[in-house]
Design an enzyme around this catalytic site. Structure first.
Site, PDB file in Angstrom:
ATOM      1  N   TYR A  16     -32.957  42.829  31.845  1.00 55.71           N
ATOM      2  CA  TYR A  16     -32.226  42.596  33.099  1.00 55.71           C
ATOM      3  C   TYR A  16     -33.081  41.952  34.196  1.00 55.71           C
ATOM      4  CZ  TYR A  16     -28.901  45.868  31.001  1.00 55.71           C
ATOM      5  OH  TYR A  16     -28.018  46.487  30.152  1.00 55.71           O
ATOM      6  N   HIS A  21     -27.939  40.489  39.020  1.00 52.76           N
ATOM      7  CA  HIS A  21     -27.792  41.889  39.429  1.00 52.76           C
ATOM      8  C   HIS A  21     -29.126  42.529  39.814  1.00 52.76           C
ATOM      9  CE1 HIS A  21     -24.181  44.013  39.944  1.00 52.76           C
ATOM     10  NE2 HIS A  21     -24.163  44.767  38.870  1.00 52.76           N
ATOM     11  N   ASN A  68     -24.996  51.079  38.818  1.00 54.99           N
ATOM     12  CA  ASN A  68     -23.772  51.777  39.222  1.00 54.99           C
ATOM     13  C   ASN A  68     -23.963  53.263  39.497  1.00 54.99           C
ATOM     14  OD1 ASN A  68     -22.723  49.267  38.742  1.00 54.99           O
ATOM     15  ND2 ASN A  68     -21.514  49.856  36.965  1.00 54.99           N
TER      16      ASN A  68
END
Length: 197
Positions: A16, A21, A68
């Site tokens: 990631y 993000h 999240n």
């Protein structure tokens, strides 16, 4: 005595690292580099670094809980450093803003962003200073796929500039406060028909 907690939102793991993000993490890394702060202490499900920016004692944090679920980690850090939500600055990517643009907000809803939504829920208030970095390209995208897709090499300079602006915005908030910083950084982004609320 920590005066501000600066949190970058993102996802842990090498896969990631270079994705939209993770712009929050990238801003934290830039601030750490600029101010010689090592973000390596493990506290409250986060990597944390302590230091000074603009004469204020600060903690930089990268929650390792996945985007999240960032809220409980942020809440735990605020409690640890005995800070109120008014002393946190959250940095994250924003699909609703054009790529590379930047918005400082003193409060407001999550606008569908699950990371800041988790923080708002955990802290029980939406009055949280935030630096939002636009990631929307000028064509339709599937948001969930797009935010986790690595940046292209051709975007390196744009991404670098956006991260630099994000770091400058955080420094400005620490030095001048949110309202003054908004007047400097919140110029209307191209593609937006009106200023946001």
């Amino acid at each position: 005595m920590v005066e501000y907690l600066i949190v970058g939102l993102g996802n842990p793991g090498a896969e990631y690292e270079n994705t939209p993000h993770n712009l929050g993490f990238m801003v934290i890394d830039r601030l750490a580099e600029s101010h010689a702060i090592r973000v390596s202490r493990k506290e409250n499900f986060s990597y944390v670094g302590l230091g000074a920016i603009k004469g204020k004692q600060i903690a930089l944090a990268k929650p390792q809980t996945y985007m999240n679920l960032s809220g409980p980690a942020v809440k735990g850090l605020l409690e640890r450093y005995e800070l109120t939500p008014g002393r946190v600055i959250v940095v994250y990517d924003e699909l609703d803003l054009p790529f590379g643009s930047l918005r400082i907000k003193p409060k407001g809803s999550a606008a569908g962003h699950k990371g800041i939504g988790s923080v708002i829920n955990a802290l029980g208030t939406s009055e949280i200073a935030r630096v939002r970095i636009g990631i929307h390209p000028d064509h339709p995208v599937n948001g969930e796929e797009f935010v986790l897709r690595p940046f292209k090499k051709s975007q390196k300079q744009e991404v670098d500039e956006a991260v630099g602006r994000g770091a400058l915005a955080v420094e400005s908030i620490i030095a001048e406060g949110v309202e003054k910083s908004m007047t400097v950084f919140n110029r209307r982004a191209p593609g937006l028909k009106q200023e946001e609320e």
